[in-house]
Design a protein around this motif. Sequence first.
Motif, PDB file in Angstrom:
ATOM      1  N   GLY A  37       0.807  -1.212   0.000  1.00  0.00           N
ATOM      2  CA  GLY A  37       0.000   0.000   0.000  1.00  0.00           C
ATOM      3  C   GLY A  37       0.840   1.261   0.000  1.00  0.00           C
ATOM      4  N   ILE A  38       2.044   1.200  -0.570  1.00  0.00           N
ATOM      5  CA  ILE A  38       3.085   2.226  -0.529  1.00  0.00           C
ATOM      6  C   ILE A  38       3.508   2.469   0.925  1.00  0.00           C
ATOM      7  CG2 ILE A  38       3.915   4.438  -1.383  1.00  0.00           C
ATOM      8  CD1 ILE A  38       1.779   4.461  -3.460  1.00  0.00           C
ATOM      9  N   ALA A  39       4.105   1.438   1.485  1.00  0.00           N
ATOM     10  CA  ALA A  39       4.683   1.469   2.841  1.00  0.00           C
ATOM     11  C   ALA A  39       3.644   1.661   3.933  1.00  0.00           C
ATOM     12  CB  ALA A  39       5.764   2.547   2.943  1.00  0.00           C
ATOM     13  N   VAL A  40       2.428   1.234   3.693  1.00  0.00           N
ATOM     14  CA  VAL A  40       1.344   1.412   4.663  1.00  0.00           C
ATOM     15  C   VAL A  40       1.098   0.151   5.480  1.00  0.00           C
ATOM     16  CG1 VAL A  40      -1.151   1.758   4.878  1.00  0.00           C
ATOM     17  CG2 VAL A  40       0.197   3.276   3.405  1.00  0.00           C
ATOM     18  N   CYS A  41       0.928  -0.978   4.805  1.00  0.00           N
ATOM     19  CA  CYS A  41       0.572  -2.222   5.501  1.00  0.00           C
ATOM     20  C   CYS A  41       1.834  -2.844   6.108  1.00  0.00           C
ATOM     21  CB  CYS A  41      -0.108  -3.182   4.535  1.00  0.00           C
ATOM     22  SG  CYS A  41      -1.628  -2.525   3.827  1.00  0.00           S
ATOM     23  N   TYR A  88       5.755  15.406  22.774  1.00  0.00           N
ATOM     24  CA  TYR A  88       4.310  15.571  22.582  1.00  0.00           C
ATOM     25  C   TYR A  88       3.897  15.143  21.181  1.00  0.00           C
ATOM     26  CZ  TYR A  88       4.727  18.320  26.829  1.00  0.00           C
ATOM     27  OH  TYR A  88       4.999  18.727  28.105  1.00  0.00           O
ATOM     28  N   ALA A  89       2.613  14.760  21.056  1.00  0.00           N
ATOM     29  CA  ALA A  89       2.078  14.298  19.775  1.00  0.00           C
ATOM     30  C   ALA A  89       0.791  15.046  19.435  1.00  0.00           C
ATOM     31  CB  ALA A  89       1.799  12.800  19.827  1.00  0.00           C
ATOM     32  N   PHE A  90       0.553  15.159  18.151  1.00  0.00           N
ATOM     33  CA  PHE A  90      -0.719  15.631  17.612  1.00  0.00           C
ATOM     34  C   PHE A  90      -1.126  14.640  16.534  1.00  0.00           C
ATOM     35  CE2 PHE A  90      -2.776  17.639  13.963  1.00  0.00           C
ATOM     36  CZ  PHE A  90      -3.926  18.146  14.555  1.00  0.00           C
ATOM     37  N   PHE A  91      -2.389  14.199  16.513  1.00  0.00           N
ATOM     38  CA  PHE A  91      -2.835  13.199  15.549  1.00  0.00           C
ATOM     39  C   PHE A  91      -3.801  13.785  14.534  1.00  0.00           C
ATOM     40  CE2 PHE A  91      -1.756  10.675  19.387  1.00  0.00           C
ATOM     41  CZ  PHE A  91      -0.703   9.962  18.838  1.00  0.00           C
ATOM     42  N   CYS A  92      -3.612  13.336  13.283  1.00  0.00           N
ATOM     43  CA  CYS A  92      -4.469  13.761  12.186  1.00  0.00           C
ATOM     44  C   CYS A  92      -4.805  12.529  11.344  1.00  0.00           C
ATOM     45  CB  CYS A  92      -3.795  14.871  11.383  1.00  0.00           C
ATOM     46  SG  CYS A  92      -2.099  14.483  10.859  1.00  0.00           S
ATOM     47  N   ASN A  93      -4.972  12.704  10.033  1.00  0.00           N
ATOM     48  CA  ASN A  93      -5.472  11.598   9.215  1.00  0.00           C
ATOM     49  C   ASN A  93      -4.533  11.116   8.117  1.00  0.00           C
ATOM     50  OD1 ASN A  93      -8.405  11.674  10.273  1.00  0.00           O
ATOM     51  ND2 ASN A  93      -8.041  13.770   9.620  1.00  0.00           N
ATOM     52  N   SER A  94      -3.495  11.882   7.789  1.00  0.00           N
ATOM     53  CA  SER A  94      -2.666  11.534   6.644  1.00  0.00           C
ATOM     54  C   SER A  94      -1.299  12.177   6.766  1.00  0.00           C
ATOM     55  CB  SER A  94      -3.330  12.011   5.348  1.00  0.00           C
ATOM     56  OG  SER A  94      -3.307  13.437   5.280  1.00  0.00           O
ATOM     57  N   GLY A  95      -0.401  11.775   5.867  1.00  0.00           N
ATOM     58  CA  GLY A  95       0.926  12.357   5.847  1.00  0.00           C
ATOM     59  C   GLY A  95       0.933  13.809   5.432  1.00  0.00           C
ATOM     60  N   ALA A  96       0.109  14.158   4.445  1.00  0.00           N
ATOM     61  CA  ALA A  96       0.022  15.551   4.017  1.00  0.00           C
ATOM     62  C   ALA A  96      -0.472  16.431   5.160  1.00  0.00           C
ATOM     63  CB  ALA A  96      -0.902  15.684   2.810  1.00  0.00           C
ATOM     64  N   GLU A  97      -1.474  15.965   5.885  1.00  0.00           N
ATOM     65  CA  GLU A  97      -1.972  16.725   7.036  1.00  0.00           C
ATOM     66  C   GLU A  97      -0.895  16.854   8.110  1.00  0.00           C
ATOM     67  OE1 GLU A  97      -5.778  15.723   8.764  1.00  0.00           O
ATOM     68  OE2 GLU A  97      -6.474  14.933   6.845  1.00  0.00           O
ATOM     69  N   SER A 233       7.118  14.183  11.359  1.00  0.00           N
ATOM     70  CA  SER A 233       5.797  13.844  10.823  1.00  0.00           C
ATOM     71  C   SER A 233       5.741  12.356  10.519  1.00  0.00           C
ATOM     72  CB  SER A 233       5.492  14.656   9.567  1.00  0.00           C
ATOM     73  OG  SER A 233       6.461  14.420   8.560  1.00  0.00           O
ATOM     74  N   MET A 234       4.551  11.782  10.636  1.00  0.00           N
ATOM     75  CA  MET A 234       4.393  10.335  10.434  1.00  0.00           C
ATOM     76  C   MET A 234       2.993  10.058   9.909  1.00  0.00           C
ATOM     77  SD  MET A 234       4.125   9.414  14.483  1.00  0.00           S
ATOM     78  CE  MET A 234       2.981  10.391  15.484  1.00  0.00           C
ATOM     79  N   ALA A 235       2.826   8.904   9.283  1.00  0.00           N
ATOM     80  CA  ALA A 235       1.529   8.437   8.789  1.00  0.00           C
ATOM     81  C   ALA A 235       1.738   7.010   8.279  1.00  0.00           C
ATOM     82  CB  ALA A 235       0.978   9.366   7.708  1.00  0.00           C
ATOM     83  N   LYS A 236       1.259   6.719   7.077  1.00  0.00           N
ATOM     84  CA  LYS A 236       1.444   5.431   6.401  1.00  0.00           C
ATOM     85  C   LYS A 236       1.467   4.236   7.353  1.00  0.00           C
ATOM     86  CE  LYS A 236       3.487   7.107   2.057  1.00  0.00           C
ATOM     87  NZ  LYS A 236       2.446   6.649   1.153  1.00  0.00           N
ATOM     88  N   GLY A 237       2.656   3.747   7.715  1.00  0.00           N
ATOM     89  CA  GLY A 237       2.759   2.538   8.523  1.00  0.00           C
ATOM     90  C   GLY A 237       2.164   2.648   9.906  1.00  0.00           C
ATOM     91  N   LEU A 238       1.940   3.866  10.392  1.00  0.00           N
ATOM     92  CA  LEU A 238       1.423   4.053  11.750  1.00  0.00           C
ATOM     93  C   LEU A 238       0.100   3.330  11.969  1.00  0.00           C
ATOM     94  CD1 LEU A 238       1.575   5.435  14.541  1.00  0.00           C
ATOM     95  CD2 LEU A 238       0.520   7.456  13.497  1.00  0.00           C
ATOM     96  N   GLY A 239      -0.756   3.311  10.970  1.00  0.00           N
ATOM     97  CA  GLY A 239      -2.057   2.662  11.109  1.00  0.00           C
ATOM     98  C   GLY A 239      -2.127   1.290  10.488  1.00  0.00           C
ATOM     99  N   GLY A 240      -1.036   0.837   9.889  1.00  0.00           N
ATOM    100  CA  GLY A 240      -1.030  -0.499   9.296  1.00  0.00           C
ATOM    101  C   GLY A 240      -2.079  -0.698   8.223  1.00  0.00           C
ATOM    102  N   GLY A 241      -2.593   0.381   7.663  1.00  0.00           N
ATOM    103  CA  GLY A 241      -3.651   0.300   6.656  1.00  0.00           C
ATOM    104  C   GLY A 241      -4.866   1.123   7.025  1.00  0.00           C
ATOM    105  N   PHE A 242      -4.993   1.493   8.296  1.00  0.00           N
ATOM    106  CA  PHE A 242      -6.091   2.358   8.736  1.00  0.00           C
ATOM    107  C   PHE A 242      -5.584   3.798   8.722  1.00  0.00           C
ATOM    108  CE2 PHE A 242      -9.343   4.286  11.261  1.00  0.00           C
ATOM    109  CZ  PHE A 242     -10.450   3.482  11.107  1.00  0.00           C
ATOM    110  N   PRO A 243      -6.366   4.750   8.201  1.00  0.00           N
ATOM    111  CA  PRO A 243      -5.870   6.128   8.064  1.00  0.00           C
ATOM    112  C   PRO A 243      -5.598   6.812   9.399  1.00  0.00           C
ATOM    113  CG  PRO A 243      -7.810   5.758   6.675  1.00  0.00           C
ATOM    114  CD  PRO A 243      -7.703   4.581   7.601  1.00  0.00           C
ATOM    115  N   ILE A 244      -4.353   7.196   9.585  1.00  0.00           N
ATOM    116  CA  ILE A 244      -3.958   8.019  10.727  1.00  0.00           C
ATOM    117  C   ILE A 244      -2.597   8.639  10.420  1.00  0.00           C
ATOM    118  CG2 ILE A 244      -2.917   6.053  11.943  1.00  0.00           C
ATOM    119  CD1 ILE A 244      -3.669   7.473  14.606  1.00  0.00           C
ATOM    120  N   GLY A 245      -2.403   9.876  10.835  1.00  0.00           N
ATOM    121  CA  GLY A 245      -1.123  10.544  10.724  1.00  0.00           C
ATOM    122  C   GLY A 245      -0.870  11.320  11.995  1.00  0.00           C
ATOM    123  N   GLY A 246       0.249  12.009  12.045  1.00  0.00           N
ATOM    124  CA  GLY A 246       0.519  12.805  13.231  1.00  0.00           C
ATOM    125  C   GLY A 246       1.893  13.421  13.199  1.00  0.00           C
TER     126      GLY A 246
END
Length: 378
Positions: A37-41, A88-97, A233-246
């Motif tokens: 999934g482009i480094a997601v799963c 500290y962390a802040f969570f969003c939905n994607s890498g762009a975010e 910044s992080m996203a992709k692999g963080l959710g293993g396929g479920f959308p999350i970034g931060g």
Amino acid sequence: MSALFQNYARRPISIVEGKGTLVYDSEGKRYIDFTSGIAVCALGHAHPAIVKAIQAQSEKLWHISNLFESPGQEKLAATLVKDLPLSYAFFCNSGAEANEAAIKLARKHTGKHHIIVFEQSFHGRTFGAMSATGQDKVRKGFGPLVEHFTTLPFNDVAALEATIDDSVAAIMLEVVQGEGGVNAVTPEFAEAIQAICDQHGILLIVDEVQTGIGRTGTRFAFEQTALKPNIVSMAKGLGGGFPIGGILGTAELFETFNAGTHGTTFGGNPLAVSVAQTVIEHIFNEEFLANVQAKSVYLKQKLAEALPGNKYTVQGMGLMLGVSCGGDDVAPLVTKLEQAGLLVVQAGTKVIRLLPPLTVSEEEIDEAVKILKSVLIG
């Protein structure tokens, strides 16, 4: 006729099922998935622990809004920053975010607007992230971009030193440029960046959207360099396929992101953080990360044995590798590999990118390399 905008050059197969490193199309054909999934799963497809986490959380609470306290976010944040120089962390939905948040935080904290980025980088497709991206093909046709981004050659210490002045708020880079060709930062360049940031009080943003969460054999790729980021910044692999970034940030930034400065409706929802917690509890484990490093060595060794070094070179870190094909356009090769049962992605026009799940087996690596050899060499 499709009712979809045709903004993706879709491949003519429909993947309908997956388990681990293997996926199957609507015709029942089997493929080895070296895209994940482009480094997601990161844990492969349909990992039992992720399935269980989604099922359990879906029966409790999906969404409640960030107006309320979130024990799941608190736990995930604490796990992510443990034993890191980030607080500290802040969570969003994607890498762009995530990269938008990083840019906003850096500008607001410093009171400056100038951010240095690099050629062939990729940080996303929103206006801020696109403006930070050092690829004309991503930015073309959208009119005026966000101002005050300076794009420099990657790994060029002299060009960087010549550009530094008191206007610079931050330097932003990927440790390994994924979309741009699987180009890794050199030790010399990383050391120069960190020295400049320390000397001039410049914030360092490291985009770990693709390289993070174990992809390179450590929790984050910056841990293998001299870089000491203020924001990650992080996203992709963080959710293993479920959308999350931060983003993760240092303690000095805490007061800058105060109530009302930035937000998101869906970011860090209970489903997302439940899945992410499961993912990192598997990956942020010394034995797991050691296995990723061992598989990287194994994959590189097998590629070196299979492909002649006078034309093909392997670059990258961990299980984020690129096969440079001696100047050949790799698009036709990607199609032939797919027809032979191996899914890969490009990195630019000259590099085949290999992004298997971090759980890939040696047997699956052997089969993938065999297919690569048959297509590239014959």
